[in-house]
Design a protein around this motif. Structure first.
Motif, short mmCIF file in Angstrom:
data_model
loop_
_atom_site.label_atom_id
_atom_site.label_comp_id
_atom_site.label_asym_id
_atom_site.label_seq_id
_atom_site.Cartn_x
_atom_site.Cartn_y
_atom_site.Cartn_z
N LEU A 6 35.84 28.64 35.92
CA LEU A 6 36.12 27.62 36.76
C LEU A 6 34.60 27.30 37.35
CD1 LEU A 6 38.81 29.40 39.01
CD2 LEU A 6 38.98 27.66 37.17
N ARG A 7 34.11 26.13 36.54
CA ARG A 7 32.57 25.49 36.05
C ARG A 7 32.28 25.15 37.85
NH1 ARG A 7 29.00 26.86 32.69
NH2 ARG A 7 30.38 26.76 30.89
N GLY A 8 31.24 26.12 39.09
CA GLY A 8 31.39 25.65 39.94
C GLY A 8 32.48 26.10 40.70
N PHE A 9 32.69 27.08 40.69
CA PHE A 9 33.82 27.32 41.73
C PHE A 9 33.06 28.99 42.83
CE2 PHE A 9 37.22 24.91 40.11
CZ PHE A 9 37.85 24.51 41.20
N ALA A 10 32.05 28.98 42.40
CA ALA A 10 31.27 30.89 42.47
C ALA A 10 31.37 30.42 44.62
CB ALA A 10 29.52 30.75 42.17
N ASP A 11 31.41 31.24 44.95
CA ASP A 11 31.46 31.44 46.28
C ASP A 11 32.87 30.60 46.97
OD1 ASP A 11 29.26 32.97 46.01
OD2 ASP A 11 28.03 31.38 46.48
N PHE A 12 33.37 30.01 46.31
CA PHE A 12 34.50 29.37 46.77
C PHE A 12 35.90 29.74 47.14
CE2 PHE A 12 31.53 25.34 46.66
CZ PHE A 12 31.50 25.21 48.42
N VAL A 13 36.03 30.38 45.38
CA VAL A 13 37.15 31.38 45.39
C VAL A 13 37.81 32.23 46.36
CG1 VAL A 13 39.14 33.09 43.63
CG2 VAL A 13 37.18 31.21 42.32
N GLY A 14 36.61 33.40 47.22
CA GLY A 14 36.58 34.24 48.21
C GLY A 14 36.54 33.36 49.66
N MET A 15 36.51 31.92 49.64
CA MET A 15 36.30 31.60 50.80
C MET A 15 37.72 31.36 51.55
SD MET A 15 35.01 27.59 52.08
CE MET A 15 33.15 28.41 51.16
N GLU A 16 37.94 32.12 53.20
CA GLU A 16 39.08 32.09 53.81
C GLU A 16 39.82 30.77 53.93
OE1 GLU A 16 39.43 35.27 56.94
OE2 GLU A 16 39.33 34.17 58.16
N ILE A 24 45.61 39.69 40.20
CA ILE A 24 44.86 38.15 39.16
C ILE A 24 42.93 39.38 40.49
CG2 ILE A 24 45.52 36.40 38.92
CD1 ILE A 24 43.56 35.56 41.19
N PHE A 25 41.87 39.18 39.41
CA PHE A 25 40.50 39.58 39.86
C PHE A 25 39.24 38.20 39.05
CE2 PHE A 25 41.62 42.99 37.38
CZ PHE A 25 42.19 43.80 38.35
N HIS A 26 38.85 38.12 40.39
CA HIS A 26 37.85 37.26 40.85
C HIS A 26 36.60 37.79 40.44
CE1 HIS A 26 37.27 36.13 44.70
NE2 HIS A 26 39.14 36.99 44.61
N THR A 27 35.46 36.56 40.35
CA THR A 27 33.81 37.39 39.98
C THR A 27 33.72 36.95 42.18
OG1 THR A 27 33.33 34.83 39.81
CG2 THR A 27 33.22 36.86 37.78
N ASP A 28 34.48 36.33 42.83
CA ASP A 28 33.55 36.36 44.10
C ASP A 28 33.70 37.19 45.08
OD1 ASP A 28 32.73 33.67 43.56
OD2 ASP A 28 33.97 33.20 45.92
N ARG A 69 28.39 41.23 34.74
CA ARG A 69 27.16 40.60 33.83
C ARG A 69 28.01 40.38 32.44
NH1 ARG A 69 24.24 42.62 30.73
NH2 ARG A 69 24.39 44.96 30.47
N VAL A 70 28.55 41.43 31.92
CA VAL A 70 28.92 40.78 29.98
C VAL A 70 30.55 39.70 30.12
CG1 VAL A 70 30.09 42.06 28.20
CG2 VAL A 70 28.44 43.06 29.34
N LEU A 71 30.56 39.87 31.41
CA LEU A 71 32.52 38.82 31.55
C LEU A 71 31.24 37.63 31.79
CD1 LEU A 71 35.42 38.09 31.44
CD2 LEU A 71 35.07 38.97 34.09
N ARG A 72 30.56 37.79 32.58
CA ARG A 72 30.06 36.16 32.53
C ARG A 72 29.44 35.69 31.67
NH1 ARG A 72 30.23 34.55 38.21
NH2 ARG A 72 28.56 33.09 37.74
N ASN A 127 26.63 29.20 39.37
CA ASN A 127 27.51 28.51 40.85
C ASN A 127 28.87 28.41 40.31
OD1 ASN A 127 25.85 27.69 42.56
ND2 ASN A 127 24.58 26.16 41.46
N ASP A 128 29.25 28.97 39.22
CA ASP A 128 30.49 29.13 38.45
C ASP A 128 31.37 30.61 38.76
OD1 ASP A 128 29.81 26.58 37.28
OD2 ASP A 128 29.66 28.17 35.66
N ALA A 129 32.49 30.33 38.68
CA ALA A 129 33.80 31.71 39.29
C ALA A 129 34.03 31.93 38.01
CB ALA A 129 33.95 31.01 40.19
N VAL A 130 34.66 33.36 37.40
CA VAL A 130 35.40 33.48 36.46
C VAL A 130 36.99 34.55 37.03
CG1 VAL A 130 35.64 35.09 34.17
CG2 VAL A 130 33.51 34.12 34.67
N VAL A 131 37.54 34.33 36.47
CA VAL A 131 39.07 34.35 37.19
C VAL A 131 39.90 35.99 35.68
CG1 VAL A 131 41.81 34.32 37.90
CG2 VAL A 131 39.32 32.46 38.60
N MET A 132 39.76 36.73 36.05
CA MET A 132 41.20 37.59 34.57
C MET A 132 41.67 38.22 35.54
SD MET A 132 37.76 40.12 33.94
CE MET A 132 38.31 41.76 35.32
N VAL A 133 42.88 37.97 34.24
CA VAL A 133 44.14 38.83 33.88
C VAL A 133 44.03 40.25 33.54
CG1 VAL A 133 45.74 37.31 33.81
CG2 VAL A 133 46.36 38.93 35.34
#
Length: 633
Positions: free
Chosen positions: A311-321, A344-348, A361-364, A372-378
């Motif tokens: 998810l390009r540009g989603f860093a810090d926003f996936v974990g936002m309340e 799921i898991f996400h990098t935030d 780190r290796v995943l990213r 600024n990107d986020a990664v989501v995995m399952v």
């Protein structure tokens, strides 16, 4: 609750859908009783697999399609009080006339206009809650309104529907349902979006609930009434929140949904500033976690894979309340779970859950994620994991638009979780097995207009001299019919007062329940028997509590036998008078000094001797007579 937002400024639109079971003798489309059975008593079982069908126009409802993504086995428990109609092995019978009359009386209370002909429709439902794969519903009345403290609220729709099956157990790949609830009639009342605040939503629901209970023909208890809330704000979207059972939670539900939409719009604006995007590629990153110490992933790798999306540009926003304790990532997880994964898991939120910093780190690096990107995995079986990642991609793209239209499940804390998309027009099509029902002007005019509970409370104050608080307490109680029966039976007996009856039903019984007494064993006949014995002077008021306890423990007892077992039977007044005279004689100096003021202190030893055997008022009257006589000597 204080207003947290400027709801008018946000353009809040809110409406309610009230679903209320009707207390009829028979179900809506068969002649089975509306009886909820003990789930262990089933006499037979069968199972089905359900799939969505296309409408007459060849369209398939989007909500039904998503519900069918999980291939589940639906097991149904049947009883000797259910029939082939519930099994979907026999066509439904004509719409029950008693039920129709109840629903029309409700429409009158809401000042609605009935239709000339009732046509039954099929509403596609493939979650297993109906054996046929659809719910039967009939549009009955329109164009009503409800008066509230801040103006009228339109009531646009009243439908007559059949209740769904009761879910007994969810085993993941199969769900167990009970057929006893299926087919119980209910009304669905839909208001216009005229509600302007959380407090107004609660008031509106309370008003509708009062009108429904005024008929005396609605079921009471947990699960018999449900409120769905439709909410949107000006720049948001319409969201349907289903299954609000506690009236006191409506304000919180509305406030939290407004908060969610406000936060989602704020996140959207910041994502657009970053030129964020959701990539369509699903990466297989299983090989990166061959040596992982994460228990969750290690368990999943025994049967599946680890997949990830960028998810390009989603860093810090996936974990936002976005709601108290719920984040945008929780919304992503809700969507993923529609494919059957656990989460799921996400990098935030990583490293966490046994996933190391090096693995993050290796995943990213593997998916080419920037700062600024986020990664989501399952991690799950490949088919489920693939579906989960595709669902998260869809939800992430919706985050770039703001608030998605959807149906959500109300949670006990006032938050909500994703349930399914909002249904469309393809969900409904005609029911060809049920004939239409005519509603003539004469028939509608003959339908009774019940007395409102608010009016009944005022009448009780006037007729029985009840305090306002007690009047309101009994009219909203499940014991209202019993109270009215007691007052009718003993209207001419001065010893059976309305105050005594109300306090027994709404005060004594809750106290007994708190003490662990099985008050559900008590039936109406137990109470009328007690009051009959009281009217005859065979027991005292003070005996009501212990006699009720005895009857709850042994429901076969009548009031007379219970009183005798407890030693609370009536007593000869001659013995009472002799005891009072002896008490006065023992305290003669005190009686001479205090005069009539001695009556209060003397009540103590007399009541201790005769409590439950003689009414306190009788003791007081005899004491007064004896003290007066002693003073005159």
């Amino acid at each position: 609750m204080s207003d947290k937002f400027d709801y008018a400024g946000l353009g809040l639109k809110c409406g309610l859908e009230i679903h209320q079971q009707l207390d009829s003798k028979q179900k809506l489309f068969c002649r089975c009783p509306t009886l909820i059975r003990e789930t262990g008593e089933s006499t037979y079982e069968f199972f089905r697999y359900l799939r969505p069908t296309a409408s007459e126009m060849g369209e398939t409802d989007r909500a039904a399609l998503e519900q069918s993504k999980l291939k589940r086995k639906y097991v149904y428990k049947g009883y000797d009080t259910t029939c082939l109609v519930e099994n979907d092995d026999e066509p439904p019978k004509e719409l029950d006339r008693e039920v129709l009359g109840i629903a029309l009386s409700i429409s009158k209370l809401l000042k609605m206009k009935p239709v000339d002909q009732v046509h039954v429709m099929r509403k596609i439902v493939v979650d297993g809650s109906n054996t046929s794969g659809f719910q039967r519903t009939a549009f009955l009345a329109k164009d009503g309104h409800l008066d509230t403290s801040v103006g009228p609220v339109g009531v646009g729709v009243l439908c007559l529907e059949e209740e769904a099956c009761q879910k007994i157990e969810d085993r993941g790949d199969s769900i167990i349902y009970s057929l006893d609830r299926l087919g119980i009639p209910l009304v669905e009342i839909g208001t216009d979006p005229d509600i302007i605040s959380p407090a107004h939503a609660k008031e509106t629901a309370q008003q509708i609930g009062m009108l429904l209970r005024s008929t005396g023909k609605v079921k009471r208890g947990l699960g018999t009434i449900r409120q769905d809330v439709n909410i949107s704000i000006a720049k948001g979207a319409r969201v349907e929140l289903k299954g609000v059972q506690a009236l006191d939670m409506i304000e919180t539900i509305v406030e939290h949904e407004v908060e969610r939409q406000v936060n989602l719009l704020a996140i959207r604006d910041k994502l657009l500033e970053r030129h964020a995007s959701a990539c369509d590629t699903v990466f297989d990153v299983t090989h990166l976690f061959k040596e992982t110490q994460s228990k969750v992933i290690k368990k999943a790798l025994k049967k599946g894979k680890v997949l990830a999306i960028l998810l390009r540009g989603f860093a810090d926003f996936v974990g936002m309340e976005i709601q108290p304790g719920r984040r945008l990532g929780t919304e992503f997880s809700d969507r993923a779970k529609t494919s059957g994964v656990g989460g799921i898991f996400h990098t935030d939120e990583l490293p966490n859950y046994g996933i190391s910093e090096d693995e993050v780190r290796v995943l990213r690096e593997a998916v080419d994620a920037g700062e600024n990107d986020a990664v989501v995995m399952v991690a799950d079986a490949e088919i489920r994991a693939q579906g989960a990642m595709e669902s998260v991609i869809v939800r992430a793209k919706e985050a770039l638009d703001g608030v998605p239209e959807e149906t959500r499940r109300a949670l006990p804390d006032g938050n909500s979780s994703y349930l399914r998309p909002l249904p469309g027009a393809a969900r409904m099509y005609p029911e060809t097995d049920v004939p239409q029902t005519e509603i003539s002007a004469d028939y509608f005019g003959s339908v009774d207009m019940p007395e409102l509970l608010t009016q009944r409370a005022k009448r009780f104050e006037s007729d029985y001299g009840l305090h306002k608080e007690l009047s309101e307490k009994i009219v909203y109680s499940t014991y209202l019919p019993l109270f009215e029966d007691i007052m009718q039976r003993f209207a001419d007996n001065p010893d059976i007062t309305a105050t005594l009856a109300v306090r027994t039903l709404t005060g004594t019984l809750p106290e007994l329940r708190r003490d662990g007494v099985e008050v559900d064993n008590l039936e109406d006949c137990h109470f009328t028997d007690i009051f009959a014995r009281l009217a005859e002077g065979e027991i005292a008021r003070e005996a009501i509590d212990p006699i009720l306890r005895a009857m709850a423990h042994n429901p076969s007892l009548n009031a007379k036998d219970a009183a005798e077992e407890l030693g609370l039977g009536g007593i000869d007044t001659e013995n009472l008078e002799e005891f009072i005279e002896s008490v006065i004689l023992e305290r003669q100096d005190f009686v001479r000094e205090k005069g009539l003021a001695a009556i209060g202190p003397l009540m103590g030893p007399v009541m201790a001797e005769f409590r439950g055997k003689v009414d306190g008022k009788i003791i007081s009257d005899i004491l007064k007579q004896k003290v007066n006589k002693y003073i005159d000597l």
